[in-house]
Design a protein around this motif. Structure first.
Motif, PDB file in Angstrom:
ATOM      1  N   ALA A  24       0.762  -0.756  -0.074  1.00  0.00           N
ATOM      2  CA  ALA A  24      -0.134   0.294   0.076  1.00  0.00           C
ATOM      3  C   ALA A  24       0.869   1.227  -0.010  1.00  0.00           C
ATOM      4  N   GLU A  25       2.020   1.556   0.857  1.00  0.00           N
ATOM      5  CA  GLU A  25       2.453   2.343   1.011  1.00  0.00           C
ATOM      6  C   GLU A  25       3.613   2.781  -0.495  1.00  0.00           C
ATOM      7  N   PHE A  26       3.915   1.657  -1.295  1.00  0.00           N
ATOM      8  CA  PHE A  26       4.578   2.097  -2.480  1.00  0.00           C
ATOM      9  C   PHE A  26       4.147   2.121  -3.234  1.00  0.00           C
ATOM     10  N   GLY A  27       2.792   1.449  -3.214  1.00  0.00           N
ATOM     11  CA  GLY A  27       1.707   1.128  -4.286  1.00  0.00           C
ATOM     12  C   GLY A  27       1.947  -0.205  -5.859  1.00  0.00           C
ATOM     13  N   PHE A  28       2.890  -1.165  -4.731  1.00  0.00           N
ATOM     14  CA  PHE A  28       3.453  -2.340  -5.082  1.00  0.00           C
ATOM     15  C   PHE A  28       1.795  -3.553  -5.492  1.00  0.00           C
ATOM     16  N   ALA A  29       1.960  -4.443  -6.318  1.00  0.00           N
ATOM     17  CA  ALA A  29       1.468  -5.117  -6.206  1.00  0.00           C
ATOM     18  C   ALA A  29       1.499  -6.432  -5.035  1.00  0.00           C
ATOM     19  N   HIS A  30       0.741  -6.893  -4.210  1.00  0.00           N
ATOM     20  CA  HIS A  30       0.340  -7.866  -3.143  1.00  0.00           C
ATOM     21  C   HIS A  30      -0.083  -8.928  -3.415  1.00  0.00           C
ATOM     22  N   LEU A  31       0.686 -10.343  -3.145  1.00  0.00           N
ATOM     23  CA  LEU A  31       0.457 -11.983  -3.369  1.00  0.00           C
ATOM     24  C   LEU A  31       1.065 -12.699  -2.291  1.00  0.00           C
ATOM     25  N   ASP A  32       0.576 -12.873  -1.249  1.00  0.00           N
ATOM     26  CA  ASP A  32       0.203 -13.649  -0.647  1.00  0.00           C
ATOM     27  C   ASP A  32       0.455 -15.420  -1.349  1.00  0.00           C
ATOM     28  N   THR A  33       1.631 -15.830  -1.739  1.00  0.00           N
ATOM     29  CA  THR A  33       1.595 -17.060  -1.678  1.00  0.00           C
ATOM     30  C   THR A  33       1.212 -18.289  -0.839  1.00  0.00           C
ATOM     31  N   GLY A  34       0.804 -17.927   0.276  1.00  0.00           N
ATOM     32  CA  GLY A  34       0.340 -19.332   1.363  1.00  0.00           C
ATOM     33  C   GLY A  34      -1.347 -19.891   0.851  1.00  0.00           C
ATOM     34  N   LEU A  35      -0.921 -18.519  -0.093  1.00  0.00           N
ATOM     35  CA  LEU A  35      -2.292 -19.039  -0.519  1.00  0.00           C
ATOM     36  C   LEU A  35      -3.281 -19.769  -2.027  1.00  0.00           C
ATOM     37  N   LEU A  36      -2.445 -19.991  -2.907  1.00  0.00           N
ATOM     38  CA  LEU A  36      -1.832 -20.296  -3.450  1.00  0.00           C
ATOM     39  C   LEU A  36      -1.771 -22.013  -3.117  1.00  0.00           C
ATOM     40  N   TYR A  37      -0.987 -22.346  -1.803  1.00  0.00           N
ATOM     41  CA  TYR A  37      -0.708 -23.434  -1.466  1.00  0.00           C
ATOM     42  C   TYR A  37      -1.998 -24.295  -0.531  1.00  0.00           C
ATOM     43  N   ARG A  38      -2.990 -23.130   0.266  1.00  0.00           N
ATOM     44  CA  ARG A  38      -4.052 -23.221   0.443  1.00  0.00           C
ATOM     45  C   ARG A  38      -5.145 -23.863  -0.320  1.00  0.00           C
ATOM     46  N   ALA A  39      -4.717 -23.061  -1.354  1.00  0.00           N
ATOM     47  CA  ALA A  39      -6.087 -23.283  -2.368  1.00  0.00           C
ATOM     48  C   ALA A  39      -5.662 -24.949  -3.352  1.00  0.00           C
ATOM     49  N   VAL A  40      -4.715 -25.340  -3.214  1.00  0.00           N
ATOM     50  CA  VAL A  40      -3.952 -26.927  -3.658  1.00  0.00           C
ATOM     51  C   VAL A  40      -4.511 -27.327  -2.008  1.00  0.00           C
ATOM     52  N   GLY A  41      -3.915 -27.554  -1.654  1.00  0.00           N
ATOM     53  CA  GLY A  41      -4.704 -27.574   0.069  1.00  0.00           C
ATOM     54  C   GLY A  41      -6.453 -27.797   0.173  1.00  0.00           C
ATOM     55  N   ALA A  42      -7.449 -26.798  -0.562  1.00  0.00           N
ATOM     56  CA  ALA A  42      -8.311 -26.850  -0.425  1.00  0.00           C
ATOM     57  C   ALA A  42      -9.113 -27.828  -1.862  1.00  0.00           C
ATOM     58  N   ARG A  43      -8.602 -27.892  -2.631  1.00  0.00           N
ATOM     59  CA  ARG A  43      -8.696 -28.972  -3.881  1.00  0.00           C
ATOM     60  C   ARG A  43      -8.631 -30.184  -3.318  1.00  0.00           C
ATOM     61  N   VAL A  44      -7.265 -30.815  -2.022  1.00  0.00           N
ATOM     62  CA  VAL A  44      -6.691 -31.865  -2.271  1.00  0.00           C
ATOM     63  C   VAL A  44      -7.898 -32.212  -0.892  1.00  0.00           C
ATOM     64  N   THR A  45      -8.080 -31.225  -0.246  1.00  0.00           N
ATOM     65  CA  THR A  45      -9.922 -31.961   0.359  1.00  0.00           C
ATOM     66  C   THR A  45     -10.770 -32.050   0.203  1.00  0.00           C
ATOM     67  N   ALA A  46     -10.612 -31.625  -0.903  1.00  0.00           N
ATOM     68  CA  ALA A  46     -11.968 -32.280  -1.712  1.00  0.00           C
ATOM     69  C   ALA A  46     -11.250 -33.172  -2.460  1.00  0.00           C
ATOM     70  N   GLY A  47     -10.431 -34.174  -2.236  1.00  0.00           N
ATOM     71  CA  GLY A  47     -10.887 -35.722  -3.172  1.00  0.00           C
ATOM     72  C   GLY A  47     -10.100 -35.564  -4.338  1.00  0.00           C
ATOM     73  N   GLU A  48      -8.802 -34.358  -5.112  1.00  0.00           N
ATOM     74  CA  GLU A  48      -8.543 -34.089  -5.954  1.00  0.00           C
ATOM     75  C   GLU A  48      -6.465 -34.270  -5.505  1.00  0.00           C
ATOM     76  N   ASP A  49      -6.241 -34.365  -6.465  1.00  0.00           N
ATOM     77  CA  ASP A  49      -4.675 -35.384  -6.820  1.00  0.00           C
ATOM     78  C   ASP A  49      -4.184 -33.837  -6.403  1.00  0.00           C
ATOM     79  N   ALA A  50      -2.437 -33.917  -5.765  1.00  0.00           N
ATOM     80  CA  ALA A  50      -1.849 -32.305  -5.225  1.00  0.00           C
ATOM     81  C   ALA A  50      -1.793 -31.527  -6.709  1.00  0.00           C
ATOM     82  N   THR A  51      -0.610 -32.631  -6.972  1.00  0.00           N
ATOM     83  CA  THR A  51       0.173 -32.294  -8.082  1.00  0.00           C
ATOM     84  C   THR A  51      -1.399 -31.690  -9.439  1.00  0.00           C
ATOM     85  N   ALA A  52      -1.685 -32.464 -10.063  1.00  0.00           N
ATOM     86  CA  ALA A  52      -3.760 -32.192 -10.925  1.00  0.00           C
ATOM     87  C   ALA A  52      -3.591 -30.835 -10.445  1.00  0.00           C
TER      88      ALA A  52
END
Ligand code: C5P
Length: 203
Positions: A24-52
């Motif tokens: 916010a201070e410098f007007g940069f984009a922000h990416l919380d990369t933990g969310l990417l791994y959490r989104a994979v975790g959510a799909r795996v919890t729903a029955g998908e293969d992790a790599t897929a």
């Protein structure tokens, strides 16, 4: 301008708060990369293969409100040990980091693996009890059955898995500035981080 702020550290260390504030201070984009791994975790919890799951992620996956739960955090950390999962997420993280206009990425391996050439690297940490207390206060607001002890155990298990894995373990880059937020207020940590970014900005 290409300018990356890489922030790494364990769960609930304050890296997300610092990352958002710097962006916010410098007007940069922000990416919380933990969310990417959490989104994979959510799909795996729903029955998908992790790599897929990692290869099939779409922006909508990151809007799932369940991503913030302790169950998905644990699933994310189990998926994060898999080399193919990490490889599938790398390109998106690198492109975001090196996009025009500056970016802040926070995670576990940003300064060591994703963007070792980052202009600014921070390693944000805090005592496990302090981090568990912060996470407990967030989680109990949504689920009164959550206990302090349970959250501490989850945080310690996740730290051990994240630091002990073979692929891109959580570690500070040798040239990272260390900020211990158990000793320091968020404002003081942010002031130190802001000063470092200002110092490294071109011009
Ligand atoms: O940061 P957050 O707690 O949301 O991350 C969830 C999990 O995702 C972490 O415990 C870790 O296992 C994994 N992760 C990772 N590398 C990153 C970001 C998160 O391995 N860059």
């Amino acid at each position: 301008m290409i300018f990356t702020v890489a922030i790494d550290g364990p769960a609930a260390s304050g890296k997300g708060t610092i990352g958002r504030a710097l962006a916010a201070e410098f007007g940069f984009a922000h990416l919380d990369t933990g969310l990417l791994y959490r989104a994979v975790g959510a799909r795996v919890t729903a029955g998908e293969d992790a790599t897929a799951a990692a290869r099939a992620l779409v922006p909508r996956d990151l809007e799932n409100p369940a991503l913030r739960t302790a169950e998905i955090a644990a699933a994310a950390s189990r998926c994060a040990v898999i080399a193919e999962v990490r490889a599938a997420l790398l390109d998106f993280q690198r492109r975001t980091a090196r996009r025009e206009g500056g970016a802040v990425l926070d995670g576990r391996d940003i300064g060591t693996v994703v963007v070792p050439e980052a202009e600014v690297k921070l390693y944000v940490t805090a005592a496990p009890e302090v981090r568990a207390d912060r996470r407990y206060l967030e989680l109990v607001a949504k689920d009164p059955a959550v206990t302090r002890q349970g959250v501490l155990e989850d945080v310690l298990a996740r730290d051990a898995r994240d630091m002990g894995r073979v692929e891109a373990p959580l570690a500070a880059a040798p040239d990272a500035l260390h900020l211990d937020t158990s000793e320091m207020s968020v404002e003081a940590a942010l002031a130190a981080a802001t000063a470092l970014v200002r110092d490294r900005l071109p011009g």
